[in-house]
Design a protein around this motif. Structure first.
Motif, PDB file in Angstrom:
ATOM      1  N   HIS A 177      32.800  36.755  51.502  1.00  0.00           N
ATOM      2  CA  HIS A 177      33.897  37.711  51.443  1.00  0.00           C
ATOM      3  C   HIS A 177      34.957  37.147  50.522  1.00  0.00           C
ATOM      4  O   HIS A 177      34.958  35.955  50.201  1.00  0.00           O
ATOM      5  N   TYR A 178      35.846  38.019  50.080  1.00  0.00           N
ATOM      6  CA  TYR A 178      36.848  37.620  49.099  1.00  0.00           C
ATOM      7  C   TYR A 178      38.275  37.768  49.611  1.00  0.00           C
ATOM      8  O   TYR A 178      39.230  37.535  48.872  1.00  0.00           O
ATOM      9  N   HIS A 179      38.439  38.133  50.903  1.00  0.00           N
ATOM     10  CA  HIS A 179      39.774  38.442  51.401  1.00  0.00           C
ATOM     11  C   HIS A 179      39.943  37.914  52.814  1.00  0.00           C
ATOM     12  O   HIS A 179      39.016  37.974  53.634  1.00  0.00           O
ATOM     13  N   GLU A 180      41.139  37.411  53.118  1.00  0.00           N
ATOM     14  CA  GLU A 180      41.377  36.830  54.440  1.00  0.00           C
ATOM     15  C   GLU A 180      41.341  37.861  55.559  1.00  0.00           C
ATOM     16  O   GLU A 180      41.237  37.499  56.738  1.00  0.00           O
ATOM     17  N   VAL A 198      28.743  29.709  53.516  1.00  0.00           N
ATOM     18  CA  VAL A 198      29.745  30.763  53.546  1.00  0.00           C
ATOM     19  C   VAL A 198      30.514  30.680  52.226  1.00  0.00           C
ATOM     20  O   VAL A 198      30.860  29.597  51.766  1.00  0.00           O
ATOM     21  N   GLN A 199      30.726  31.834  51.611  1.00  0.00           N
ATOM     22  CA  GLN A 199      31.541  31.906  50.399  1.00  0.00           C
ATOM     23  C   GLN A 199      32.798  32.697  50.729  1.00  0.00           C
ATOM     24  O   GLN A 199      32.731  33.792  51.288  1.00  0.00           O
ATOM     25  N   LEU A 200      33.961  32.131  50.388  1.00  0.00           N
ATOM     26  CA  LEU A 200      35.227  32.767  50.732  1.00  0.00           C
ATOM     27  C   LEU A 200      36.282  32.435  49.698  1.00  0.00           C
ATOM     28  O   LEU A 200      36.124  31.536  48.885  1.00  0.00           O
ATOM     29  N   ASN A 201      37.374  33.203  49.735  1.00  0.00           N
ATOM     30  CA  ASN A 201      38.474  32.945  48.802  1.00  0.00           C
ATOM     31  C   ASN A 201      39.283  31.742  49.289  1.00  0.00           C
ATOM     32  O   ASN A 201      39.645  31.639  50.447  1.00  0.00           O
ATOM     33  N   TYR A 202      39.525  30.828  48.365  1.00  0.00           N
ATOM     34  CA  TYR A 202      40.308  29.637  48.696  1.00  0.00           C
ATOM     35  C   TYR A 202      40.908  29.082  47.423  1.00  0.00           C
ATOM     36  O   TYR A 202      40.203  28.830  46.446  1.00  0.00           O
ATOM     37  N   SER A 203      42.201  28.927  47.421  1.00  0.00           N
ATOM     38  CA  SER A 203      42.909  28.336  46.285  1.00  0.00           C
ATOM     39  C   SER A 203      44.204  27.743  46.793  1.00  0.00           C
ATOM     40  O   SER A 203      44.578  27.915  47.961  1.00  0.00           O
ATOM     41  N   ALA A 226      33.865  28.168  47.267  1.00  0.00           N
ATOM     42  CA  ALA A 226      35.208  28.742  47.137  1.00  0.00           C
ATOM     43  C   ALA A 226      35.260  29.689  45.948  1.00  0.00           C
ATOM     44  O   ALA A 226      35.077  29.266  44.802  1.00  0.00           O
ATOM     45  N   ASN A 227      35.491  30.975  46.235  1.00  0.00           N
ATOM     46  CA  ASN A 227      35.700  31.926  45.141  1.00  0.00           C
ATOM     47  C   ASN A 227      37.193  32.186  44.937  1.00  0.00           C
ATOM     48  O   ASN A 227      38.018  31.693  45.691  1.00  0.00           O
ATOM     49  N   PRO A 229      39.214  30.835  42.763  1.00  0.00           N
ATOM     50  CA  PRO A 229      39.915  29.544  42.741  1.00  0.00           C
ATOM     51  C   PRO A 229      41.254  29.578  42.012  1.00  0.00           C
ATOM     52  O   PRO A 229      42.110  28.714  42.243  1.00  0.00           O
ATOM     53  N   PHE A 230      41.422  30.556  41.144  1.00  0.00           N
ATOM     54  CA  PHE A 230      42.698  30.705  40.439  1.00  0.00           C
ATOM     55  C   PHE A 230      43.478  31.917  40.950  1.00  0.00           C
ATOM     56  O   PHE A 230      44.407  32.390  40.284  1.00  0.00           O
ATOM     57  N   ALA A 231      43.101  32.420  42.125  1.00  0.00           N
ATOM     58  CA  ALA A 231      43.751  33.604  42.706  1.00  0.00           C
ATOM     59  C   ALA A 231      43.779  34.743  41.681  1.00  0.00           C
ATOM     60  O   ALA A 231      44.802  35.365  41.434  1.00  0.00           O
ATOM     61  N   GLN A 232      42.595  35.000  41.093  1.00  0.00           N
ATOM     62  CA  GLN A 232      42.429  36.034  40.058  1.00  0.00           C
ATOM     63  C   GLN A 232      43.402  35.841  38.905  1.00  0.00           C
ATOM     64  O   GLN A 232      44.027  36.792  38.425  1.00  0.00           O
ATOM     65  N   ALA A 233      43.562  34.612  38.459  1.00  0.00           N
ATOM     66  CA  ALA A 233      44.402  34.218  37.321  1.00  0.00           C
ATOM     67  C   ALA A 233      45.893  34.297  37.622  1.00  0.00           C
ATOM     68  O   ALA A 233      46.713  33.954  36.760  1.00  0.00           O
ATOM     69  N   ASN A 234      46.274  34.705  38.821  1.00  0.00           N
ATOM     70  CA  ASN A 234      47.696  34.782  39.151  1.00  0.00           C
ATOM     71  C   ASN A 234      48.371  33.410  39.110  1.00  0.00           C
ATOM     72  O   ASN A 234      49.566  33.309  38.815  1.00  0.00           O
TER      73      ASN A 234
END
Length: 310
Positions: A177-180, A198-203, A226-227, A229-234
Protein backbone atom coordinates in the motif's frame (compact mmCIF):
# COMPACT_ATOMS: atom_id res chain seq x y z
CA UNK A 1 0.83 -16.02 18.40
CA UNK A 2 2.24 -12.57 17.71
CA UNK A 3 5.76 -11.98 18.90
CA UNK A 4 6.30 -9.49 21.70
CA UNK A 5 8.80 -6.62 21.43
CA UNK A 6 11.31 -8.73 23.37
CA UNK A 7 10.60 -12.02 21.58
CA UNK A 8 13.48 -14.25 20.41
CA UNK A 9 12.30 -13.88 16.77
CA UNK A 10 12.45 -10.12 16.86
CA UNK A 11 15.84 -10.20 18.56
CA UNK A 12 17.20 -12.55 15.87
CA UNK A 13 15.83 -10.40 13.05
CA UNK A 14 17.11 -7.15 14.49
CA UNK A 15 20.48 -8.65 15.31
CA UNK A 16 20.89 -9.86 11.72
CA UNK A 17 19.83 -6.51 10.31
CA UNK A 18 21.96 -4.55 12.76
CA UNK A 19 24.96 -6.64 11.76
CA UNK A 20 24.55 -5.60 8.14
CA UNK A 21 23.95 -1.99 9.11
CA UNK A 22 27.14 -2.06 11.15
CA UNK A 23 29.08 -3.02 8.02
CA UNK A 24 29.63 -6.58 9.16
CA UNK A 25 31.36 -9.31 7.13
CA UNK A 26 29.35 -10.56 4.18
CA UNK A 27 26.93 -7.64 4.32
CA UNK A 28 28.09 -6.14 1.05
CA UNK A 29 28.22 -6.87 -2.64
CA UNK A 30 31.31 -5.79 -4.55
CA UNK A 31 30.76 -3.26 -7.33
CA UNK A 32 33.12 -1.56 -9.80
CA UNK A 33 35.81 0.64 -8.31
CA UNK A 34 36.12 -1.40 -5.14
CA UNK A 35 33.03 0.10 -3.55
CA UNK A 36 30.60 -2.07 -1.66
CA UNK A 37 26.82 -1.81 -1.40
CA UNK A 38 25.05 -2.56 1.84
CA UNK A 39 22.76 -5.59 1.81
CA UNK A 40 20.04 -6.70 4.20
CA UNK A 41 18.65 -10.19 4.84
CA UNK A 42 15.15 -11.26 3.86
CA UNK A 43 14.12 -12.43 7.34
CA UNK A 44 12.32 -15.63 6.31
CA UNK A 45 15.25 -17.05 4.32
CA UNK A 46 18.40 -15.06 5.03
CA UNK A 47 18.84 -14.27 1.33
CA UNK A 48 20.25 -10.76 1.08
CA UNK A 49 19.16 -7.79 -1.03
CA UNK A 50 20.91 -4.47 -1.69
CA UNK A 51 19.24 -1.73 0.35
CA UNK A 52 18.68 0.45 -2.72
CA UNK A 53 16.34 -0.95 -5.36
CA UNK A 54 14.66 0.59 -8.39
CA UNK A 55 11.04 1.64 -8.79
CA UNK A 56 9.41 1.98 -12.21
CA UNK A 57 6.26 4.01 -11.53
CA UNK A 58 5.87 6.60 -14.33
CA UNK A 59 9.59 6.54 -15.20
CA UNK A 60 9.52 3.27 -17.19
CA UNK A 61 6.13 3.88 -18.80
CA UNK A 62 7.47 4.83 -22.24
CA UNK A 63 6.98 3.78 -25.85
CA UNK A 64 8.96 1.34 -27.93
CA UNK A 65 11.36 3.68 -29.72
CA UNK A 66 15.07 3.43 -29.11
CA UNK A 67 15.23 7.14 -28.30
CA UNK A 68 12.59 6.86 -25.58
CA UNK A 69 14.21 3.82 -24.05
CA UNK A 70 17.86 4.86 -24.30
CA UNK A 71 18.04 6.65 -20.91
CA UNK A 72 16.24 3.76 -19.23
CA UNK A 73 18.66 1.31 -20.76
CA UNK A 74 21.50 3.23 -19.12
CA UNK A 75 19.58 3.41 -15.84
CA UNK A 76 19.14 -0.37 -15.80
CA UNK A 77 22.73 -1.01 -16.83
CA UNK A 78 24.04 1.39 -14.17
CA UNK A 79 21.72 -0.05 -11.53
CA UNK A 80 23.23 -3.53 -11.88
CA UNK A 81 26.79 -2.22 -12.24
CA UNK A 82 26.41 -0.39 -8.93
CA UNK A 83 25.17 -3.49 -7.14
CA UNK A 84 21.38 -3.16 -7.43
CA UNK A 85 19.11 -6.16 -7.92
CA UNK A 86 15.49 -5.51 -6.83
CA UNK A 87 13.35 -3.83 -9.47
CA UNK A 88 9.70 -3.21 -8.65
CA UNK A 89 6.86 -2.80 -11.15
CA UNK A 90 3.11 -3.30 -11.58
CA UNK A 91 0.52 -3.86 -14.32
CA UNK A 92 -0.89 -0.44 -13.39
CA UNK A 93 2.37 1.24 -14.44
CA UNK A 94 1.51 1.26 -18.14
CA UNK A 95 4.27 -0.24 -20.26
CA UNK A 96 6.80 -0.47 -17.39
CA UNK A 97 6.83 -4.27 -17.13
CA UNK A 98 7.34 -4.64 -20.88
CA UNK A 99 10.12 -2.05 -20.93
CA UNK A 100 11.91 -3.74 -18.03
CA UNK A 101 11.60 -7.13 -19.67
CA UNK A 102 12.83 -5.93 -23.07
CA UNK A 103 15.76 -3.93 -21.72
CA UNK A 104 16.92 -6.51 -19.20
CA UNK A 105 16.83 -9.23 -21.86
CA UNK A 106 18.64 -7.06 -24.37
CA UNK A 107 21.35 -6.19 -21.84
CA UNK A 108 21.69 -9.79 -20.66
CA UNK A 109 20.75 -8.80 -17.11
CA UNK A 110 17.74 -11.05 -16.53
CA UNK A 111 19.63 -13.46 -14.30
CA UNK A 112 21.04 -10.64 -12.19
CA UNK A 113 17.77 -8.98 -11.18
CA UNK A 114 15.30 -9.65 -8.38
CA UNK A 115 11.93 -9.12 -10.09
CA UNK A 116 9.04 -7.80 -8.02
CA UNK A 117 5.64 -6.96 -9.47
CA UNK A 118 2.00 -6.98 -8.40
CA UNK A 119 -1.47 -8.30 -9.05
CA UNK A 120 -4.02 -5.51 -9.29
CA UNK A 121 -7.44 -6.73 -10.36
CA UNK A 122 -10.48 -8.51 -8.94
CA UNK A 123 -11.40 -12.17 -9.31
CA UNK A 124 -9.35 -15.35 -9.31
CA UNK A 125 -9.22 -15.93 -13.06
CA UNK A 126 -8.52 -12.27 -13.80
CA UNK A 127 -5.69 -12.36 -11.28
CA UNK A 128 -4.18 -15.45 -12.86
CA UNK A 129 -4.39 -13.91 -16.34
CA UNK A 130 -2.74 -10.74 -15.11
CA UNK A 131 0.10 -12.58 -13.40
CA UNK A 132 0.69 -14.72 -16.49
CA UNK A 133 0.79 -11.51 -18.51
CA UNK A 134 3.38 -10.02 -16.13
CA UNK A 135 5.62 -13.06 -16.59
CA UNK A 136 5.38 -12.69 -20.37
CA UNK A 137 6.06 -8.95 -20.25
CA UNK A 138 9.03 -9.38 -17.95
CA UNK A 139 10.24 -12.31 -20.08
CA UNK A 140 10.80 -14.60 -17.13
CA UNK A 141 9.47 -18.04 -16.16
CA UNK A 142 9.50 -17.51 -12.40
CA UNK A 143 8.93 -14.37 -10.35
CA UNK A 144 10.98 -13.46 -7.31
CA UNK A 145 8.21 -11.51 -5.58
CA UNK A 146 4.50 -11.15 -6.37
CA UNK A 147 2.58 -8.63 -4.29
CA UNK A 148 -1.13 -7.93 -3.86
CA UNK A 149 -1.29 -4.30 -4.93
CA UNK A 150 -3.06 -1.96 -2.50
CA UNK A 151 -4.71 -5.04 -0.92
CA UNK A 152 -7.19 -5.26 -3.83
CA UNK A 153 -9.24 -8.49 -3.56
CA UNK A 154 -6.82 -9.72 -0.92
CA UNK A 155 -8.71 -12.87 0.11
CA UNK A 156 -8.94 -14.12 -3.47
CA UNK A 157 -5.39 -13.43 -4.54
CA UNK A 158 -3.73 -14.66 -1.35
CA UNK A 159 -4.90 -18.20 -2.20
CA UNK A 160 -3.52 -18.00 -5.73
CA UNK A 161 -0.21 -16.59 -4.53
CA UNK A 162 0.18 -19.35 -1.96
CA UNK A 163 -0.54 -21.98 -4.62
CA UNK A 164 1.95 -20.46 -7.08
CA UNK A 165 4.59 -20.27 -4.37
CA UNK A 166 4.05 -23.95 -3.52
CA UNK A 167 4.43 -24.76 -7.23
CA UNK A 168 7.68 -22.78 -7.45
CA UNK A 169 6.30 -20.15 -9.82
CA UNK A 170 6.84 -17.42 -7.19
CA UNK A 171 9.67 -17.32 -4.67
CA UNK A 172 8.14 -14.79 -2.25
CA UNK A 173 4.70 -13.27 -1.74
CA UNK A 174 3.79 -9.86 -0.37
CA UNK A 175 1.29 -7.07 0.11
CA UNK A 176 1.53 -3.37 -0.69
CA UNK A 177 0.00 0.00 0.00
CA UNK A 178 1.08 3.58 -0.50
CA UNK A 179 -0.88 5.43 2.20
CA UNK A 180 -1.01 5.37 5.99
CA UNK A 181 -4.80 5.12 5.83
CA UNK A 182 -4.25 1.41 5.15
CA UNK A 183 -1.94 0.81 8.12
CA UNK A 184 -4.61 -0.79 10.32
CA UNK A 185 -5.32 -3.33 7.60
CA UNK A 186 -1.62 -3.92 6.98
CA UNK A 187 -1.09 -4.50 10.68
CA UNK A 188 -3.80 -7.15 10.83
CA UNK A 189 -2.36 -8.94 7.80
CA UNK A 190 1.22 -8.84 9.08
CA UNK A 191 0.10 -10.52 12.29
CA UNK A 192 -1.01 -13.56 10.27
CA UNK A 193 2.58 -14.08 9.06
CA UNK A 194 1.24 -15.26 5.70
CA UNK A 195 3.34 -12.89 3.61
CA UNK A 196 7.11 -12.66 3.20
CA UNK A 197 7.17 -8.97 2.25
CA UNK A 198 5.25 -5.80 2.96
CA UNK A 199 5.69 -2.72 0.78
CA UNK A 200 4.61 0.61 2.26
CA UNK A 201 5.24 4.34 2.09
CA UNK A 202 8.10 5.45 4.30
CA UNK A 203 10.29 8.52 4.15
CA UNK A 204 11.74 11.16 6.43
CA UNK A 205 8.57 13.18 5.70
CA UNK A 206 6.18 10.23 6.20
CA UNK A 207 7.34 8.50 9.36
CA UNK A 208 4.08 6.99 10.62
CA UNK A 209 5.29 3.48 9.78
CA UNK A 210 7.91 3.82 12.52
CA UNK A 211 5.23 3.70 15.23
CA UNK A 212 3.75 0.25 14.66
CA UNK A 213 4.39 -1.30 11.28
CA UNK A 214 8.17 -1.36 11.16
CA UNK A 215 8.48 -2.85 14.67
CA UNK A 216 5.75 -5.35 13.77
CA UNK A 217 7.57 -6.32 10.58
CA UNK A 218 10.63 -7.09 12.71
CA UNK A 219 8.47 -9.05 15.14
CA UNK A 220 6.94 -11.17 12.40
CA UNK A 221 10.05 -11.63 10.27
CA UNK A 222 8.57 -9.70 7.33
CA UNK A 223 10.83 -7.99 4.80
CA UNK A 224 10.04 -4.30 4.19
CA UNK A 225 10.19 -2.44 0.87
CA UNK A 226 9.86 1.33 1.27
CA UNK A 227 8.02 3.14 -1.51
CA UNK A 228 7.57 6.92 -1.92
CA UNK A 229 11.07 7.47 -0.46
CA UNK A 230 11.05 11.10 -1.57
CA UNK A 231 7.37 11.64 -0.65
CA UNK A 232 6.58 11.95 -4.39
CA UNK A 233 9.40 14.50 -4.84
CA UNK A 234 7.88 16.82 -2.23
CA UNK A 235 11.02 16.52 -0.14
CA UNK A 236 13.13 18.08 -2.87
CA UNK A 237 10.79 21.07 -2.96
CA UNK A 238 11.31 21.57 0.76
CA UNK A 239 15.11 21.70 0.45
CA UNK A 240 15.33 23.61 -2.81
CA UNK A 241 18.11 26.20 -2.61
CA UNK A 242 19.51 24.70 0.62
CA UNK A 243 22.77 22.83 1.05
CA UNK A 244 23.06 19.46 2.72
CA UNK A 245 24.24 20.13 6.31
CA UNK A 246 27.96 19.67 6.90
CA UNK A 247 27.32 17.04 9.57
CA UNK A 248 25.85 14.75 6.89
CA UNK A 249 29.44 13.90 5.99
CA UNK A 250 29.53 11.88 9.22
CA UNK A 251 27.47 9.20 7.44
CA UNK A 252 29.05 9.61 3.99
CA UNK A 253 26.21 11.68 2.56
CA UNK A 254 26.87 14.16 -0.27
CA UNK A 255 23.39 15.00 -1.63
CA UNK A 256 19.78 15.42 -0.60
CA UNK A 257 18.78 12.19 -2.35
CA UNK A 258 21.37 10.32 -0.31
CA UNK A 259 20.22 12.12 2.86
CA UNK A 260 16.63 11.00 2.35
CA UNK A 261 17.51 7.44 1.34
CA UNK A 262 20.06 6.87 4.09
CA UNK A 263 17.44 7.90 6.64
CA UNK A 264 15.14 5.15 5.33
CA UNK A 265 17.61 2.31 4.99
CA UNK A 266 19.25 3.04 8.34
CA UNK A 267 16.08 1.79 10.02
CA UNK A 268 16.95 -1.82 10.93
CA UNK A 269 13.55 -3.19 9.83
CA UNK A 270 13.83 -1.83 6.27
CA UNK A 271 15.11 -4.28 3.70
CA UNK A 272 15.10 -2.07 0.60
CA UNK A 273 14.01 1.37 -0.64
CA UNK A 274 12.83 1.74 -4.23
CA UNK A 275 13.38 5.24 -5.64
CA UNK A 276 12.13 5.53 -9.22
CA UNK A 277 14.11 7.38 -11.86
CA UNK A 278 14.54 7.51 -15.60
CA UNK A 279 17.74 9.57 -15.47
CA UNK A 280 21.17 7.90 -15.26
CA UNK A 281 22.65 10.74 -13.19
CA UNK A 282 19.86 10.44 -10.62
CA UNK A 283 20.32 6.67 -10.55
CA UNK A 284 24.00 7.08 -9.72
CA UNK A 285 23.18 9.55 -6.94
CA UNK A 286 20.51 7.27 -5.48
CA UNK A 287 22.77 4.23 -5.52
CA UNK A 288 25.43 6.06 -3.52
CA UNK A 289 23.04 5.96 -0.57
CA UNK A 290 23.80 2.25 -0.33
CA UNK A 291 27.50 2.85 0.19
CA UNK A 292 29.49 3.90 3.24
CA UNK A 293 28.27 4.62 6.74
CA UNK A 294 24.65 4.94 7.83
CA UNK A 295 23.28 7.29 10.48
CA UNK A 296 22.80 5.85 13.96
CA UNK A 297 19.66 6.39 16.06
CA UNK A 298 20.81 9.74 17.45
CA UNK A 299 21.73 11.01 14.00
CA UNK A 300 18.39 9.86 12.60
CA UNK A 301 16.62 12.00 15.20
CA UNK A 302 18.80 14.94 14.23
CA UNK A 303 17.99 14.42 10.54
CA UNK A 304 14.24 14.25 11.17
CA UNK A 305 14.32 17.37 13.36
CA UNK A 306 16.25 19.22 10.66
CA UNK A 307 13.68 18.40 7.98
CA UNK A 308 10.76 19.11 10.31
CA UNK A 309 12.13 22.59 10.95
CA UNK A 310 12.19 23.57 7.29
Amino acid sequence: MTATPSSPLRRRVLQAMAASAALGPGAFAQVPGGQEILKRPIPRTGETLPVIGLGTYRTFDVGGSAAERAPLKEVLRGFVQRGGTLIDSSPMYGSAETVVGDLATGLGLAGQLFYATKVWTTGREAGIRQMEQSLRRLRIARLDLMQIHNLLDLDTHRQTLKAWKAQGRIRYIGITHYHEGAYDALEQILRTREFDFVQLNYSIAEREAERRLLPLAADTGTAVIANRPFAQANLFSRVRGKSVPEWAAEFDCASWAQFFLKYIVSHPAVTCAIPATGKPQHLEDNMQAGYGRLPDAAMRRKMAAFIDAL
